[in-house]
Design an enzyme around this catalytic site. Sequence first.
Site, PDB file in Angstrom:
ATOM      1  CG  ASP A 184      -1.978   1.820   8.641  1.00 27.49           C
ATOM      2  OD1 ASP A 184      -2.648   2.769   8.168  1.00 27.49           O
ATOM      3  OD2 ASP A 184      -0.933   1.390   8.109  1.00 27.49           O
ATOM      4  CB  SER A 215      -0.926  -0.009   1.217  1.00 23.23           C
ATOM      5  OG  SER A 215      -0.186   0.007   2.416  1.00 23.23           O
ATOM      6  CG  ASP A 267       2.450   5.123   6.105  1.00 24.03           C
ATOM      7  OD1 ASP A 267       3.469   5.462   5.493  1.00 24.03           O
ATOM      8  OD2 ASP A 267       1.972   3.957   5.995  1.00 24.03           O
ATOM      9  CD  GLU A 295       2.340  -5.213   7.681  1.00 25.76           C
ATOM     10  OE1 GLU A 295       1.862  -4.894   8.784  1.00 25.76           O
ATOM     11  OE2 GLU A 295       2.788  -4.387   6.859  1.00 25.76           O
ATOM     12  CE  LYS A 322       5.260   2.198   6.033  1.00 29.41           C
ATOM     13  NZ  LYS A 322       4.035   2.362   5.217  1.00 29.41           N
ATOM     14  CG  HIS A 328      -0.896  -5.504   4.156  1.00 30.23           C
ATOM     15  ND1 HIS A 328      -0.469  -4.770   5.233  1.00 30.23           N
ATOM     16  CD2 HIS A 328      -0.340  -4.930   3.059  1.00 30.23           C
ATOM     17  CE1 HIS A 328       0.301  -3.782   4.807  1.00 30.23           C
ATOM     18  NE2 HIS A 328       0.393  -3.844   3.502  1.00 30.23           N
ATOM     19  CD  GLU A 334       0.342   3.797  10.040  1.00 30.28           C
ATOM     20  OE1 GLU A 334       0.612   3.199  11.106  1.00 30.28           O
ATOM     21  OE2 GLU A 334       0.860   3.498   8.964  1.00 30.28           O
ATOM     22  CB  SER A 336       6.774   1.698   9.912  1.00 26.99           C
ATOM     23  OG  SER A 336       6.060   0.774   9.121  1.00 26.99           O
ATOM     24  CG  HIS A 337       7.001  -3.731   9.170  1.00 28.25           C
ATOM     25  ND1 HIS A 337       6.477  -4.987   9.151  1.00 28.25           N
ATOM     26  CD2 HIS A 337       5.942  -2.895   9.398  1.00 28.25           C
ATOM     27  CE1 HIS A 337       5.181  -4.932   9.359  1.00 28.25           C
ATOM     28  NE2 HIS A 337       4.832  -3.687   9.517  1.00 28.25           N
ATOM     29  NE  ARG A 338       6.553   0.352   3.137  1.00 30.36           N
ATOM     30  CZ  ARG A 338       6.337   1.319   2.242  1.00 30.36           C
ATOM     31  NH1 ARG A 338       7.280   2.198   1.994  1.00 30.36           N
ATOM     32  NH2 ARG A 338       5.184   1.430   1.609  1.00 30.36           N
ATOM     33  CB  SER A 339       3.278  -5.157   3.559  1.00 30.69           C
ATOM     34  OG  SER A 339       3.386  -4.509   2.313  1.00 30.69           O
ATOM     35  CD  GLU A 398      -0.501  -1.986   9.047  1.00 28.78           C
ATOM     36  OE1 GLU A 398      -0.050  -1.542  10.101  1.00 28.78           O
ATOM     37  OE2 GLU A 398       0.057  -1.865   7.945  1.00 28.78           O
ATOM     38  CE  LYS A 426       3.000   0.581  10.315  1.00 29.59           C
ATOM     39  NZ  LYS A 426       1.678   0.669   9.690  1.00 29.59           N
TER      40      LYS A 426
HETATM   41  P1  PGA Z   1       2.989  -1.173   3.149  1.00 29.72           P
HETATM   42  O1  PGA Z   1       2.069  -1.146   4.460  1.00 29.72           O
HETATM   43  O2  PGA Z   1       4.361  -1.527   3.542  1.00 29.72           O
HETATM   44  O3  PGA Z   1       2.301  -2.179   2.275  1.00 29.72           O
HETATM   45  O4  PGA Z   1       2.913   0.235   2.578  1.00 29.72           O
HETATM   46  C1  PGA Z   1       2.498  -0.634   5.681  1.00 29.72           C
HETATM   47  C2  PGA Z   1       1.709   0.569   6.094  1.00 29.72           C
HETATM   48  O5  PGA Z   1       0.793   1.041   5.365  1.00 29.72           O
HETATM   49  O6  PGA Z   1       1.973   1.124   7.159  1.00 29.72           O
HETATM   50 ZN    ZN Z   2       0.430   2.766   7.055  1.00 29.97          ZN
END
Ligand code: PGA
Ligand code: ZN
Length: 435
Positions: free
Chosen positions: A245, A40, A319, A210, A344, A158, A294, A371-374, A167, A395
């Site tokens: 989120d 996303s 985000d 995730e 990110k 996801h 979020e 944050s990580h990514r998906s 999320e 996260k």
């Molecule tokens: P993404 O999702 O890594 O697929 O962008 C994570 C988020 O939206 O926080």
């Molecule tokens: Zn997000």
Amino acid sequence: MPISEVFSRYVYDSRGNPTVEVEVTTETGMYRAIVPSGASTGIHEALELRDGGQAWGGKGVLNAVSNVNDIIGPALIKENFDIKDQKAVDEFMIKLDGTPNKSLLGANAILGVSLAIAKAAAGEKKIPLYAHIAYLAGSKHAVVLPVPFLNVLNGGAHAGGHLAIQEFMIAPVGATSFHQAMQMGSEVYHILKRLAMTRYGQSAGNVGDEGGVAPDLTTPQEALDLICDSIEEAGYAGKIKIGIDSASSEFFKDGKYDMDFKNPHSDPSQWLTGEQLAELYINLVQSYPIILLEDPFAEDDWAAWSYFYGKVDTQIVADDLTVTNPIRIQRAIDCKAADTLLVKLNQIGTLSETIEAANMAFKAGWNVFVSHRSGETEDTTIADLAVGLQAGQIKTGAPSRSERLAKLNQLLRIEQEIGDKAIYAGINYRSSLNL
Ligand code: PGA
Ligand code: ZN
């Protein structure tokens, strides 16, 4: 210490797509970083260079890999940089690319090098990566362990099923240490899995991108009921709170929000205005122990963000709105859209710019949420980043699937390494800089 070699190859991420791996070699050894990838993704993110064409469904990264091996690596070696000067290295790569969104060389190519350089510098200094990042960021100290926001129930882009919201996270703010937070999260996760299967059938225990369970639900209330019942059964009511989120840019269509966006026959008359969606959030916050929202609104729906901000007490995280980009962060600060920056690394493409973005947020009185990514890998850099920035919250998915747990396990190690001096952010996660 000079760089003797920069080498890149492609490896595969948690969704089975190719991604960039970079190895930087100096006299002290070889240091490796792997770049993550979103699903996303925000439209304002730095460009992730994909090859297109037939191979890997267009998702190959051969061009990004050769940009590291043929252009960035040789140029960096020629410049003879002191690798401890992360800013100089990153600024050099930004200039070498020369575009505003790193579209020539690819943010994935540049970030791989940027992170491997940081690891090499920590190696040269013989200090942990989190301590080196703390030095680069000017943090007070590197002893604060973040609250893990564990994404235990996956929807949106996801997961399959109909749930629009992406999320549902549990945050063990009432724990007294990071390892206790993980134990609490793990216990709730397993109860949730059982409850989901009891209520929605065997396949409801299958997991999304995730690692969270992904029952085929339609309303956020069903998800929140499942989670609250699990927290209660585990005996942690009051100690574990909830974060959401929405990743709402994914379901923003023609100025409205389509909560049935995964249904190809979705009825446009049911789509919500920004104000109606705000109303839904207000109701949810009143009924459930939600402490974080979020991307409640879409990445360019600035008016809805400003309209909503201040209407609830929960943390409001940007985000896709801000994409770790100082220009968009400044706009969000100016128009009071949110109070927390999701960070990110690959949204902006270098470690230095990520640190700059985080510090900009802190300076405005915002919180920072790493944050990580998906699409993830075994790379654990973001665990060190959260401690180095003194971020207070991270996260990185559910307490399940090793690409998620790699980061959480790294935080367990960091907590032990810091020993008695370690401070778990816990209920004070919103004032992490004062800890
Ligand atoms: P993404 O999702 O890594 O697929 O962008 C994570 C988020 O939206 O926080
Ligand atoms: Zn997000």
